[in-house]
Design an enzyme around this catalytic site. Sequence first.
Site, PDB file in Angstrom:
ATOM      1  N   LYS A 126      -8.919   4.099  -2.764  1.00  0.00           N
ATOM      2  CA  LYS A 126      -9.463   3.539  -1.523  1.00  0.00           C
ATOM      3  C   LYS A 126     -10.777   4.216  -1.160  1.00  0.00           C
ATOM      4  O   LYS A 126     -10.876   5.451  -1.104  1.00  0.00           O
ATOM      5  CB  LYS A 126      -8.437   3.715  -0.401  1.00  0.00           C
ATOM      6  CG  LYS A 126      -8.721   2.916   0.850  1.00  0.00           C
ATOM      7  CD  LYS A 126      -7.530   3.022   1.805  1.00  0.00           C
ATOM      8  CE  LYS A 126      -7.682   2.095   2.998  1.00  0.00           C
ATOM      9  NZ  LYS A 126      -6.516   2.165   3.904  1.00  0.00           N
ATOM     10  N   CYS A 173      -5.911  -2.579   1.998  1.00  0.00           N
ATOM     11  CA  CYS A 173      -5.877  -2.577   3.459  1.00  0.00           C
ATOM     12  C   CYS A 173      -7.261  -2.838   4.067  1.00  0.00           C
ATOM     13  O   CYS A 173      -7.889  -3.837   3.737  1.00  0.00           O
ATOM     14  CB  CYS A 173      -5.261  -1.266   3.957  1.00  0.00           C
ATOM     15  SG  CYS A 173      -4.592  -1.356   5.641  1.00  0.00           S
ATOM     16  N   GLU A 216       0.835  -1.202   0.000  1.00  0.00           N
ATOM     17  CA  GLU A 216       0.000   0.000   0.000  1.00  0.00           C
ATOM     18  C   GLU A 216       0.870   1.253   0.000  1.00  0.00           C
ATOM     19  O   GLU A 216       1.856   1.333   0.727  1.00  0.00           O
ATOM     20  CB  GLU A 216      -0.892  -0.037   1.249  1.00  0.00           C
ATOM     21  CG  GLU A 216      -1.811   1.157   1.411  1.00  0.00           C
ATOM     22  CD  GLU A 216      -2.641   1.066   2.693  1.00  0.00           C
ATOM     23  OE1 GLU A 216      -3.586   1.852   2.822  1.00  0.00           O
ATOM     24  OE2 GLU A 216      -2.333   0.206   3.547  1.00  0.00           O
TER      25      GLU A 216
END
Length: 322
Positions: free
Chosen positions: A134, A168, A47
């Site tokens: 995200k 994540c 990430e």
Amino acid sequence: MATFETVRVAAIQATPVILDADATVGKAIDLLTTAADEGVQLAVLPETFVSLYPSGSWAYAAARFSGYDELWERMWASSLDVPGPLVDRIAAVCGERKIWCVVGVNERESERPGSLYNTMLTIGPNGLAAKHRKLMPTQHERIFHGIGAGNDLTVVDTPLGRVGGLICWENRMPLARYALYKQGPQIWVAPTADDDDGWLASMRHIAIESGAFVISVPQYIPRSAFPDDFPAELPEKEVFGNGGAAIVEPGEGQVIAGPLYGQEGMVVADCDLRVGLHAKRFFDAVGHYGREDVLLPPRAERVPENGARTLVHQEHVKPEGK
């Protein structure tokens, strides 16, 4: 169309050249070259690998209105435009070595300087294949990253198989996972900064739930990786991300490579995609175990007294005479 080949994949647990996008992309190219030399067909990097993850272990103080302008400016300067020249450099090595990669980046928009986005790029021999921002930055990340629009939840149909995944803690979002499950991923990628045992448990669950091989790639971030002029105070600790790279198979959720802790490195596995097909004979989250007819009832339009139209879930009503 899905294929059922055996694919060599790698989780590359690497430390970025912090706040230096050009050097970090250069490191990524070297790592992809090494992976290709070992026959890897799909490699996944962590990430926001390019070129800094704003860790809660030190970035929490950025919630103050003052004191973090220099860090913000340098993060923006060391972020990527997508598409852009640094993405093209990664795509070039993918083309030369016939390798696919997934890499996390801080994404900027140079034509409109402002918010950054925590973005996952899927790049193949023909260039950028997918970009996902995200959906919900976690806690302190919201100081640095904007919220993704959600229109890019895509599984990429590659010659290796169908590749999709989340960033994540998006992996904790059941509806986000389900949106991708419906597109039939065979390989699930999970760039992350989470190095806890609970994360690995989640990855094992997702492998079973999705029927896909999972490639989990945390970060390894030692104190020594931070430049001397890093514009934020670091607490007294030696490691800010301990890694845990792992590859999980979908039959029983077994870890077949890794986890790797406490160092940079690469874990590799040969993934027979037929295993995922076999697993779905027992459990298919969007097939015979989906039950959308019960769990996602149809929507009906309701016109309230004020004339505004809203959508509500239609109640299950037993028909007369039944």
